[in-house]
Design an enzyme around this catalytic site. Structure first.
Site, mmCIF file in Angstrom:
data_model
loop_
_atom_site.group_PDB
_atom_site.id
_atom_site.type_symbol
_atom_site.label_atom_id
_atom_site.label_comp_id
_atom_site.label_asym_id
_atom_site.label_seq_id
_atom_site.Cartn_x
_atom_site.Cartn_y
_atom_site.Cartn_z
ATOM 1 N N ASN A 9 8.795 -1.245 3.495
ATOM 2 C CA ASN A 9 7.336 -1.320 3.636
ATOM 3 C C ASN A 9 6.819 -2.081 2.420
ATOM 4 O OD1 ASN A 9 4.593 -0.982 3.814
ATOM 5 N ND2 ASN A 9 4.612 1.239 3.491
ATOM 6 N N LYS A 11 3.873 -3.014 1.803
ATOM 7 C CA LYS A 11 2.482 -2.695 1.418
ATOM 8 C C LYS A 11 1.725 -4.000 1.164
ATOM 9 C CE LYS A 11 4.148 1.734 -0.118
ATOM 10 N NZ LYS A 11 4.048 2.884 -1.001
ATOM 11 N N HIS A 96 0.475 6.026 7.573
ATOM 12 C CA HIS A 96 0.983 6.099 6.199
ATOM 13 C C HIS A 96 -0.020 6.863 5.330
ATOM 14 C CE1 HIS A 96 2.315 4.932 2.217
ATOM 15 N NE2 HIS A 96 3.468 4.612 2.764
ATOM 16 N N GLU A 98 -1.094 6.356 2.478
ATOM 17 C CA GLU A 98 -2.079 5.521 1.781
ATOM 18 C C GLU A 98 -3.240 5.173 2.698
ATOM 19 O OE1 GLU A 98 0.712 2.585 0.405
ATOM 20 O OE2 GLU A 98 1.515 4.030 -1.042
ATOM 21 N N GLU A 165 7.502 11.415 4.411
ATOM 22 C CA GLU A 165 7.159 10.825 3.127
ATOM 23 C C GLU A 165 6.293 11.796 2.322
ATOM 24 O OE1 GLU A 165 7.625 6.248 3.133
ATOM 25 O OE2 GLU A 165 5.534 6.756 3.465
ATOM 26 N N GLY A 171 5.905 6.150 -4.848
ATOM 27 C CA GLY A 171 5.523 5.292 -5.965
ATOM 28 C C GLY A 171 5.552 5.997 -7.319
ATOM 29 N N SER A 204 10.048 6.813 -3.267
ATOM 30 C CA SER A 204 10.868 6.449 -4.433
ATOM 31 C C SER A 204 12.355 6.346 -4.096
ATOM 32 C CB SER A 204 10.632 7.427 -5.589
ATOM 33 O OG SER A 204 9.292 7.340 -6.042
ATOM 34 N N GLY A 225 9.445 1.576 -0.176
ATOM 35 C CA GLY A 225 8.332 0.779 -0.689
ATOM 36 C C GLY A 225 8.814 -0.168 -1.770
#
Ligand code: 13P
Length: 241
Positions: A9, A11, A96, A98, A165, A171, A204, A225
């Protein structure tokens, strides 16, 4: 048989030029990758056209990071399933954290988007997971169950990927322990009608952790990510042992 699915991903990273440079280095690393591993890159909308051309004939599938639930209309800034289909996208990330956190995504809109993805014959990657606060309060299972219940209303579980996730692991470098990720993914699986849905871990994921994660019996792949931005690092993840 559950499919192994390794997805990047990106992003909001990589211009078209950077995406092309990535593929030049990444694709040759896949010559020895076992056939049965599905490899996906979920790139920004602006990269998808050029990537679709470069990926033609390769074993990497193209994914998007979002889609609108209507087929067309006055929805400034949105992209429809038809638009994704036309350029060769096969997968779409939906829900997601985010998007839930920064863009007002709710379980209701997640459900609408999942339906749209399936209506267009694409495969959704549904993201679920708890925050640090929810985990510390012992609410992990309840939060995830609620997300699954609401998100999966009238969704075809034969054409679905789920990514667990945990938000606190995204992150942060604070990867969920492999055994704990395995446990929660088992809980997710126990709530599905189709127990053969591929369920990924995300948060991560790094090249040095991939072998342990993939050795877990419930973990069918990863959604990566930061570490998917580097061609050599992501190749190591795809080529886990
Ligand atoms: P990181 O791998 O950068 O933690 O991101 C995980 C993620 O959100 C993938 O969708």
């Amino acid at each position: 048989m559950r499919k192994i699915v390794i997805a990047g991903n990106w992003k909001m990273y990589k211009t078209q030029r950077e995406a092309s440079e990535f593929l030049q280095k990444f694709l040759p690393e896949l010559e020895q990758t076992p056939e049965e591993r599905e490899v996906i890159l979920c790139a920004p909308f602006t990269d998808l056209g050029v990537m679709s051309k470069s990926l033609h004939g390769s074993r990497v599938q193209l994914g998007a990071q979002n889609v609108h639930w209507e087929d067309e209309g006055a929805y400034t800034g949105e992209i429809s399933g038809f638009m994704l289909l036309e350029i060769g996208v096969r997968y779409v990330i939906v829900g997601h954290s985010e998007r839930r956190q920064y863009f007002g995504e709710t379980d209701e809109t997640v459900n609408l988007r999942l339906k749209a993805v399936q209506r267009h014959g694409l495969t959704p990657i549904l993201c679920v997971g708890e925050s640090k606060q929810q985990r510390d309060a012992g609410e992990t299972e309840r939060i995830i169950s609620t997300q699954l219940q609401k998100d999966l209303v009238d969704i075809d579980q034969q054409n679905l990927i789920i990514a667990y996730e945990p938000i606190w692991a995204i992150g942060t470098g604070d990867t969920c322990e492999a055994m704990e990720a395995n446990r929660v993914i088992g809980v997710i699986r126990s709530q599905l009608q189709n127990r053969d849905v591929s369920i990924q871990y995300g948060g991560s994921v790094k090249p040095n952790l991939i072998d342990e994660l993939m050795a877990q019996p419930e973990i069918d792949g990863v959604l990566v990510g930061g570490a998917s931005l580097d061609p050599a690092g992501f190749a190591r993840i795809v080529n886990y042992k």
